[in-house]
Design an enzyme around this catalytic site. Structure first.
Site, PDB file in Angstrom:
ATOM      1  CB  SER A 110      14.157  70.468 -88.517  1.00 41.50           C
ATOM      2  OG  SER A 110      14.071  71.881 -88.522  1.00 41.50           O
TER       3      SER A 110
ATOM      4  CE1 TYR B 127       8.909  69.702 -88.346  1.00 41.29           C
ATOM      5  CE2 TYR B 127      10.335  71.526 -87.729  1.00 41.29           C
ATOM      6  CZ  TYR B 127      10.011  70.494 -88.597  1.00 41.29           C
ATOM      7  OH  TYR B 127      10.800  70.268 -89.704  1.00 41.29           O
TER       8      TYR B 127
HETATM    9  N1  LIG Z   1      11.414  72.658 -96.073  1.00 40.26           N
HETATM   10  C1  LIG Z   1      12.068  73.019 -94.987  1.00 40.26           C
HETATM   11  O1  LIG Z   1      12.442  74.188 -94.820  1.00 40.26           O
HETATM   12  C2  LIG Z   1      12.403  71.998 -93.931  1.00 40.26           C
HETATM   13  C3  LIG Z   1      13.217  72.420 -92.859  1.00 40.26           C
HETATM   14  C4  LIG Z   1      13.560  71.497 -91.884  1.00 40.26           C
HETATM   15  C5  LIG Z   1      13.108  70.190 -91.964  1.00 40.26           C
HETATM   16  N2  LIG Z   1      12.310  69.804 -92.999  1.00 40.26           N
HETATM   17  C6  LIG Z   1      11.842  68.415 -93.021  1.00 40.26           C
HETATM   18  O2  LIG Z   1      12.031  67.861 -94.313  1.00 40.26           O
HETATM   19  C7  LIG Z   1      10.973  66.934 -94.608  1.00 40.26           C
HETATM   20  C8  LIG Z   1      10.289  67.329 -95.916  1.00 40.26           C
HETATM   21  O3  LIG Z   1       9.850  68.680 -95.835  1.00 40.26           O
HETATM   22  P1  LIG Z   1       9.151  69.417 -97.077  1.00 40.26           P
HETATM   23  O4  LIG Z   1       9.363  70.872 -96.884  1.00 40.26           O
HETATM   24  O5  LIG Z   1       9.551  68.761 -98.336  1.00 40.26           O
HETATM   25  O6  LIG Z   1       7.607  69.093 -96.764  1.00 40.26           O
HETATM   26  P2  LIG Z   1       6.340  69.103 -97.739  1.00 40.26           P
HETATM   27  O7  LIG Z   1       5.163  69.408 -96.863  1.00 40.26           O
HETATM   28  O8  LIG Z   1       6.571  69.973 -98.926  1.00 40.26           O
HETATM   29  O9  LIG Z   1       6.260  67.576 -98.231  1.00 40.26           O
HETATM   30  C9  LIG Z   1       6.057  66.547 -97.314  1.00 40.26           C
HETATM   31  C10 LIG Z   1       5.568  65.300 -98.042  1.00 40.26           C
HETATM   32  O10 LIG Z   1       5.348  64.275 -97.038  1.00 40.26           O
HETATM   33  C11 LIG Z   1       4.076  63.666 -97.273  1.00 40.26           C
HETATM   34  N3  LIG Z   1       3.525  63.150 -96.014  1.00 40.26           N
HETATM   35  C12 LIG Z   1       3.028  63.865 -94.979  1.00 40.26           C
HETATM   36  N4  LIG Z   1       2.572  63.047 -94.022  1.00 40.26           N
HETATM   37  C13 LIG Z   1       2.794  61.782 -94.456  1.00 40.26           C
HETATM   38  C14 LIG Z   1       2.520  60.505 -93.914  1.00 40.26           C
HETATM   39  N5  LIG Z   1       1.892  60.368 -92.724  1.00 40.26           N
HETATM   40  N6  LIG Z   1       2.890  59.410 -94.616  1.00 40.26           N
HETATM   41  C15 LIG Z   1       3.494  59.536 -95.831  1.00 40.26           C
HETATM   42  N7  LIG Z   1       3.759  60.719 -96.402  1.00 40.26           N
HETATM   43  C16 LIG Z   1       3.408  61.837 -95.722  1.00 40.26           C
HETATM   44  C17 LIG Z   1       3.225  64.788 -97.856  1.00 40.26           C
HETATM   45  O11 LIG Z   1       2.092  64.269 -98.560  1.00 40.26           O
HETATM   46  C18 LIG Z   1       4.235  65.509 -98.748  1.00 40.26           C
HETATM   47  O12 LIG Z   1       4.276  64.933-100.044  1.00 40.26           O
HETATM   48  C19 LIG Z   1      10.045  66.953 -93.396  1.00 40.26           C
HETATM   49  O13 LIG Z   1      10.411  65.898 -92.523  1.00 40.26           O
HETATM   50  C20 LIG Z   1      10.351  68.297 -92.747  1.00 40.26           C
HETATM   51  O14 LIG Z   1      10.068  68.307 -91.364  1.00 40.26           O
HETATM   52  C21 LIG Z   1      11.940  70.684 -93.988  1.00 40.26           C
END
Ligand SMILES: NC(=O)c1ccc[n+]([C@@H]2O[C@H](COP(=O)([O-])OP(=O)(O)OC[C@H]3O[C@@H](n4cnc5c(N)ncnc54)[C@H](O)[C@@H]3O)[C@@H](O)[C@H]2O)c1
Length: 237
Positions: free
Chosen positions: A126, A139
């Site tokens: 991130s 985080y």
């Molecule tokens: N969306 C953003 O702005 C953003 C920014 C920086 C980093 N990220 C990173 O990108 C990744 C995805 O983010 P997102 O926004 O798509 O999140 P989201 O919450 O929309 O989706 C996350 C998915 O991961 C699954 N998940 C959660 N815990 C789990 C576990 N223990 N085992 C297996 N699956 C699990 C959830 O069920 C969900 O389907 C994450 O690592 C997040 O930290 C996202």
């Protein structure tokens, strides 16, 4: 193209990444804690799905046992809890580290033996790892650990021809972030982004696709921030 395993593939970035890798010709194994969402991603892409909790080493071992060869592993599953340091419980801290850090470690350790020369691992960091933000406690440090582990993976697996890189998204509109990045709050946040908008899941998926591809054959141990320039500085306060 071989099998691509994407964790957290049921929604958000994981689903978009799965779509991009499928378009590139990979056979997708969509992995999620929530079976229904993993199944719907797999169904959409003519792939397979597995229910797995990446923070549970036994669950990850069962995932590895169910697979043969793996060409691409995307460690995307991740969580965050909106609470500052003073409000986070020990359970909150433990859960974020278990999913974001230990989950990446367990999946890499279990699936790397199934990967051969030319394979690639892409971890989701991130931009918070680089530029911390208030109110999310552990985080940002969890993602800094992902970046360090990405470099460690590149070192340990390089001799086997396996590459490892990370992508650091900025503010990307997904199911997990829509409460914060939609509406007036989202527009206010977008004004700080040098490119003037929040990101879409495809913005991330395309860079993951590049890092997973042979076009990135001499790239390993790197982090690419895909954040519209936020890591360069804020365009407005
Ligand atoms: N969306 C953003 O702005 C953003 C920014 C920086 C980093 N990220 C990173 O990108 C990744 C995805 O983010 P997102 O926004 O798509 O999140 P989201 O919450 O929309 O989706 C996350 C998915 O991961 C699954 N998940 C959660 N815990 C789990 C576990 N223990 N085992 C297996 N699956 C699990 C959830 O069920 C969900 O389907 C994450 O690592 C997040 O930290 C996202």
């Amino acid at each position: 193209m071989g099998t691509a395993v994407v964790t957290g593939a049921g929604q958000g970035l994981g689903r978009a990444i799965s779509m991009r890798l499928a378009a590139d010709g990979h056979h997708i194994v969509a992995v999620d804690l929530i079976p229904d969402t993993a199944a719907s991603t797999a169904e959409m892409l003519n792939g397979e799905w597995r229910q797995c909790d990446v923070s549970d080493p036994e669950s990850v071992a069962a995932l590895a046992d169910s697979l043969d060869q793996v060409e691409v592993l995307v460690n995307n599953a991740g969580i965050w809890i909106f609470a500052g340091m003073d409000a986070m419980t020990p359970e909150d801290v433990r859960r974020v580290l278990e999913v974001n850090v230990m989950g990446v470690f367990y999946c890499t350790q279990a699936l790397a033996p199934l990967m051969g020369p030319g394979s690639a691992i892409v971890n989701l960091s991130s931009n918070a790892a680089y530029s911390n933000s208030p109110g999310v406690g552990i985080y940002p440090p969890s993602k800094a650990a992902v970046e360090s582990f990405t470099r460690q993976t590149a070192l340990e697996l390089g001799a086997r021809g396996i590459r490892a890189n990370a992508v650091g998204p900025g503010m990307i509109l997904t199911e997990g972030t829509q409460a914060n990045y939609e509406g007036e709050m989202g527009r206010r946040r977008a004004r700080a982004v040098p490119l003037g908008r929040n990101g879409y899941p495809e913005d991330i998926a395309d860079v993951v696709g590049f890092l997973a591809s042979d076009d990135a054959r001499y790239v390993t141990g790197q982090v690419i921030y895909v954040d519209g320039g936020l890591s360069a500085g804020r365009a407005a306060l």
